[in-house]
Design a protein around this motif. Structure first.
Motif, PDB file in Angstrom:
ATOM      1  N   THR A  94     118.579  52.326  82.245  1.00 26.25           N
ATOM      2  CA  THR A  94     117.476  53.422  82.502  1.00 26.25           C
ATOM      3  C   THR A  94     116.660  53.106  83.466  1.00 26.25           C
ATOM      4  OG1 THR A  94     117.795  53.564  79.926  1.00 26.25           O
ATOM      5  CG2 THR A  94     115.942  54.828  81.053  1.00 26.25           C
ATOM      6  N   ARG A  95     116.159  51.977  83.490  1.00 22.02           N
ATOM      7  CA  ARG A  95     115.200  51.538  84.421  1.00 22.02           C
ATOM      8  C   ARG A  95     115.706  51.531  85.848  1.00 22.02           C
ATOM      9  NH1 ARG A  95     113.751  46.467  85.224  1.00 22.02           N
ATOM     10  NH2 ARG A  95     114.368  46.033  82.967  1.00 22.02           N
TER      11      ARG A  95
ATOM     12  N   THR B 160     118.485  52.959  87.315  1.00 19.21           N
ATOM     13  CA  THR B 160     118.849  54.179  87.458  1.00 19.21           C
ATOM     14  C   THR B 160     117.714  54.925  87.882  1.00 19.21           C
ATOM     15  OG1 THR B 160     120.771  54.051  85.760  1.00 19.21           O
ATOM     16  CG2 THR B 160     120.376  56.292  86.748  1.00 19.21           C
ATOM     17  N   GLU B 161     116.698  54.898  87.340  1.00 23.78           N
ATOM     18  CA  GLU B 161     115.711  55.661  87.885  1.00 23.78           C
ATOM     19  C   GLU B 161     115.054  54.989  89.331  1.00 23.78           C
ATOM     20  OE1 GLU B 161     114.706  58.397  86.154  1.00 23.78           O
ATOM     21  OE2 GLU B 161     113.226  58.745  88.011  1.00 23.78           O
ATOM     22  N   ASP B 162     115.000  53.950  89.468  1.00 25.95           N
ATOM     23  CA  ASP B 162     114.676  53.034  90.577  1.00 25.95           C
ATOM     24  C   ASP B 162     115.821  53.308  91.745  1.00 25.95           C
ATOM     25  OD1 ASP B 162     113.483  49.770  89.225  1.00 25.95           O
ATOM     26  OD2 ASP B 162     112.735  51.730  89.350  1.00 25.95           O
TER      27      ASP B 162
ATOM     28  N   LYS C 279     117.377  56.239  91.889  1.00 28.31           N
ATOM     29  CA  LYS C 279     117.180  57.601  92.256  1.00 28.31           C
ATOM     30  C   LYS C 279     115.931  57.580  93.316  1.00 28.31           C
ATOM     31  CE  LYS C 279     118.879  59.712  88.243  1.00 28.31           C
ATOM     32  NZ  LYS C 279     118.606  60.321  87.298  1.00 28.31           N
ATOM     33  N   ASN C 280     114.822  56.831  92.964  1.00 30.08           N
ATOM     34  CA  ASN C 280     113.665  56.711  93.652  1.00 30.08           C
ATOM     35  C   ASN C 280     113.827  56.268  95.114  1.00 30.08           C
ATOM     36  OD1 ASN C 280     112.106  57.775  91.733  1.00 30.08           O
ATOM     37  ND2 ASN C 280     111.494  55.886  90.908  1.00 30.08           N
TER      38      ASN C 280
END
Lengths: 167, 132
Positions: free
Chosen positions: B117-118, B120-122, B124-125
């Protein structure tokens, strides 16, 4: 049979696991599944008529486990340092990882990999770090795990550094 | 495992928490297997046989032997086959060099979900920052 431990190192999501899966299983997946700890695979190749078994340690690329990394490097004969040039921060991560290897084990042969050449138009090269690392590496290879470009070359190059040459 | 060697019982007792070994090897100075037992993932380590070289029989041990005689060491979350993770413990005593495989699949899979989760967000950022 000659057998050597080789680690895949690099920041998260640069394609370490994809490169291993392409090489060992001849498959690729677009889905990003983060590696926890280390995934170990083995592949045998022929180098200078010598059978060499590579025990591939696909090491997590997440920075929160910095204190655990040295134990994964133990006994490593060589490594593959992977960068995703479409994410400029991965150059600095590679530089830091190279320094960590030097601190932990001293100089070891490595191949520098610029992965994701299938999206080369998105690359932003950090020339300073690239030049520094390229000078130290056995070779710098542009690869695409997605399109199976340059992948065999990585492991053949590493293999040649690990097999003693005939006298 | 039915009979647990005393060396292992003693070692596990010194560890924090309530752990048990799923498989073990006992090695001599030449890294040959003196004794072995248990399941490591889907592999029955008892099938490996004694007197053989541990590293040739279990490639994951390449580069990790011989054990450091002075102090134990641990390699965490080693993903050996598709379903299992193990913490691999190395220690030495008067009997020999020991390699313990302790199942860490449950905690590893939980970490994997959180990390997924963490990161995947990083990821995308990162792509948003570079416009990719």
């Amino acid at each position: 049979m000659l057998q050597k431990k080789v680690c895949m190192l690099g920041s998260f999501a640069v394609g370490k696991t994809s490169l291993v899966r392409r090489y060992v299983e001849s498959v690729f997946s677009e889905n990003y599944v983060t590696t926890i700890g280390v995934k170990i695979d083995k592949k045998t190749l022929s180098v200078n008529d010598v059978d060499l078994a590579l025990v591939l340690w696909d090491v997590y690329g997440e920075d929160n486990y910095k204190s655990v990394l040295p134990s994964y490097l133990r006994g490593m004969a060589a490594y593959i340092l992977v960068i995703d040039p479409s994410r400029p921060a991965t150059f600095e991560s590679a530089e830091n990882l190279h320094s960590r290897v030097l601190e932990t084990l001293g100089p070891k042969p490595f191949v520098l990999v610029l992965n994701k050449s299938d999206i080369k138009s998105d690359w932003e090269i950090n020339k300073t770090i690239l030049d520094q690392l390229s000078e130290l590496a056995l070779a710098t290879i542009e690869t695409s795990a997605k399109n199976d470009i340059g992948v065999d070359e990585i492991y053949q190059t590493i293999g040649r550094s690990l097999v003693p040459t005939a006298q | 495992m039915n009979i647990i060697p005393e060396s292992i019982t003693r070692y596990l007792k010194d560890l924090d928490g309530d752990q048990c070994a799923d498989g073990y090897l006992c090695l001599n100075d030449k890294q040959e297997i003196l004794a072995n037992c248990g399941f490591v993932g889907v592999s029955n380590s008892t099938n490996i046989g004694t007197g053989v070289n541990a590293v040739q029989s279990i490639p994951v041990l390449e580069g990790l032997l011989p054990n450091n005689v002075e102090e134990p060491s641990i390699i965490y979350c080693v993903h050996i086959d598709n379903d299992y993770y193990f913490d691999i413990h190395f220690f030495h005593d008067s009997v020999g060099s020991w390699v313990l495989f302790i199942d860490s699949t449950s905690s590893a899979k939980k970490m994997q979900q959180e990390q997924q989760t963490r990161l995947t967000e990083d990821f995308k950022n990162d792509n948003r920052r570079t416009g990719n």
